[in-house]
Write a protein that holds these residues in place. Structure first.
Motif, PDB file in Angstrom:
ATOM      1  N   ILE A 107      40.125  36.032  39.283  1.00 16.62           N
ATOM      2  CA  ILE A 107      38.996  36.926  39.541  1.00 16.62           C
ATOM      3  C   ILE A 107      38.243  36.484  40.784  1.00 16.62           C
ATOM      4  O   ILE A 107      37.896  37.302  41.635  1.00 16.62           O
ATOM      5  N   ARG A 108      38.012  35.179  40.912  1.00 12.93           N
ATOM      6  CA  ARG A 108      37.260  34.678  42.068  1.00 12.93           C
ATOM      7  C   ARG A 108      38.055  34.853  43.360  1.00 12.93           C
ATOM      8  O   ARG A 108      37.516  35.236  44.394  1.00 12.93           O
ATOM      9  N   THR A 109      39.352  34.569  43.328  1.00 13.66           N
ATOM     10  CA  THR A 109      40.163  34.572  44.537  1.00 13.66           C
ATOM     11  C   THR A 109      40.638  35.967  44.934  1.00 13.66           C
ATOM     12  O   THR A 109      40.593  36.329  46.108  1.00 13.66           O
ATOM     13  N   PHE A 110      41.093  36.750  43.962  1.00 10.73           N
ATOM     14  CA  PHE A 110      41.723  38.038  44.276  1.00 10.73           C
ATOM     15  C   PHE A 110      40.931  39.254  43.816  1.00 10.73           C
ATOM     16  O   PHE A 110      41.260  40.373  44.180  1.00 10.73           O
ATOM     17  N   GLY A 111      39.945  39.077  42.952  1.00  8.89           N
ATOM     18  CA  GLY A 111      39.122  40.185  42.487  1.00  8.89           C
ATOM     19  C   GLY A 111      39.560  40.732  41.144  1.00  8.89           C
ATOM     20  O   GLY A 111      40.649  40.441  40.648  1.00  8.89           O
ATOM     21  N   PRO A 112      38.694  41.556  40.551  1.00  5.32           N
ATOM     22  CA  PRO A 112      38.963  42.071  39.208  1.00  5.32           C
ATOM     23  C   PRO A 112      40.131  43.060  39.141  1.00  5.32           C
ATOM     24  O   PRO A 112      40.778  43.176  38.104  1.00  5.32           O
TER      25      PRO A 112
END
Length: 175
Positions: A107-112
């Motif tokens: 989630i932090r690196t690539f998004g939801p």
């Protein structure tokens, strides 16, 4: 239908809709928190999420509606009567914690959105493997559902790949 519980389809559908809404909200909210508070680590996020989950679970365990005994009574009796379950609970807790770290990293690196795609693929593969390994029968509407999910995922991957190629081609074209 000879199932012991009848007429639960509407409740089941409502629970599925609530699950999907909560699932969509949670990853987007976590992504927003990571963007708003860049100093927050995955471990901190996991701590707060698990704190809330534990409070929510304990509320369900210790507050009873219409019964003299709470769910905690049954759980504690089961653990007492089946001490071998402690090893299974420990292993499940460790695997869950490692899984949560991967979830927060994605989630932090690539998004939801990427996380949602990974989850959908995981659930799709789980269903397909269950059908293959355990020989679960699949009717035509279930096959159609599997086909729709697979097609939508494939189309989304192709669309994103084309958009990425278009953006990189636009950047490399001299102006």
């Amino acid at each position: 239908n000879d199932a012991p519980v009848q007429g639960t389809q509407l409740v089941g559908m409502a629970l599925l809709v609530a699950y999907m809404a909560a699932d969509a909200f949670t990853s987007n909210w976590q992504s927003k928190l990571f963007l708003e508070y860049p100093e927050m680590s995955s471990m901190q996020m996991m701590c707060y999420v698990n704190l809330f989950s534990s409070l929510f679970t304990f509320a369900g365990l210790f507050f009873s509606v219409g019964s003299a005994r709470t769910e905690a009574h049954y759980v504690l009796n089961f653990v007492r009567d089946s001490p071998e379950i402690s090893n299974h609970m420990l292993l499940m807790a460790i695997c869950s914690a490692i899984g949560q770290l991967f979830i927060f990293y994605v989630i932090r690196t690539f998004g939801p959105l990427v996380f949602a795609i990974i989850q959908t693929v995981r659930q799709f593969l789980s269903v397909v493997l269950s059908i293959i390994l355990f020989g679960h029968p699949v009717n035509s509407s279930e096959c159609l559902g599997i086909l729709v999910v697979f097609s939508a995922l494939g189309a989304q991957i192709v669309y994103k790949a084309n958009a990425l190629q278009t953006r990189s081609a636009d950047r490399s074209t001299p102006r």
